[in-house]
Write a protein that holds these residues in place. Structure first.
Motif, short mmCIF file in Angstrom:
data_model
loop_
_atom_site.label_atom_id
_atom_site.label_comp_id
_atom_site.label_asym_id
_atom_site.label_seq_id
_atom_site.Cartn_x
_atom_site.Cartn_y
_atom_site.Cartn_z
N LEU A 128 52.91 -5.51 7.21
CA LEU A 128 54.30 -5.85 6.85
C LEU A 128 55.24 -5.56 8.02
N THR A 132 57.44 -8.28 9.99
CA THR A 132 58.89 -8.08 10.07
C THR A 132 59.35 -8.08 11.52
N GLU A 144 63.81 -9.14 7.43
CA GLU A 144 63.14 -8.47 6.31
C GLU A 144 62.55 -9.50 5.34
N ARG A 148 58.52 -10.42 4.86
CA ARG A 148 57.84 -10.28 3.56
C ARG A 148 57.20 -11.60 3.14
#
Length: 186
Positions: A128, A132, A144, A148
């Motif tokens: 993640l 990001t 963000e 995701r």
């Protein structure tokens, strides 16, 4: 790591990935690695620790594999995002078609107190963070959310690949990621 310990780790990794962690016992690992159970326990202490070593090794190998592809992608932000999907396809072709080893392990190890759980969760947190960071290069204001979304595409592609739900799910996920990144490129 001693040669015997490396054989145990390699054998356990292959068996855990092919058959599942709970389905594989230390007797089978020792037999196929050509070591005694005593040697196995001397080197790793427990089956739980073999699982931790297997997942840690798999994660380190994936990160190294991915770093090479990201380096080869150069400075193009969109190309770096797509390099992750290309790496997943290449990794799957080279290392097995049963999907993500971490996702598979999590299906069997959902107890946060199990020592392998932390390895699984950290690998996904790392992915993640990577997505990001890559998304920040593409669209800093929406990093963000885009990160995701890219991770969900990647993880979904891996799971669908492991289940053979439809042909080339990682390629499909890459195509969707390309469309998303294209929308966000200035």
């Amino acid at each position: 790591m001693t040669p015997a310990a490396q054989r145990v780790l390699d054998t356990a990794g292959r068996l855990f990935y092919e058959r599942g962690i709970h389905a594989v016992g230390v007797d089978l690992i020792a037999t196929e690695a050509g070591v005694t159970k005593k040697t196995l326990y001397d080197r790793f202490g427990s089956k739980e620790q073999i699982v931790v070593a297997y997942l840690t090794d798999r994660d380190q190998r994936w990160r190294s594999f991915l770093a090479q592809r990201l380096d080869a992608a150069g400075g193009d932000p969109g190309g770096r995002v797509l390099a992750v999907f290309d790496a997943a396809r290449a990794w799957s072709a080279e290392h097995g078609s049963r999907g993500c080893g971490m996702v598979n392990a999590h299906a069997e190890i959902s107890d946060p107190s199990h020592p392998a759980y932390a390895v699984i969760a950290e690998q996904k947190r790392w992915m993640l963070a990577l997505f990001t960071d890559l998304a920040r290069e593409v669209d800093p204001e929406r990093a963000e959310r885009l990160g995701r979304t890219l991770m969900l595409l990647h993880e979904g592609g891996l799971v669908a690949h492991g289940l053979s739900v439809f042909p080339d799910p990682l390629g499909h996920a890459r195509d969707v990621a390309r469309d998303l990144v294209g929308r966000h490129t200035p």
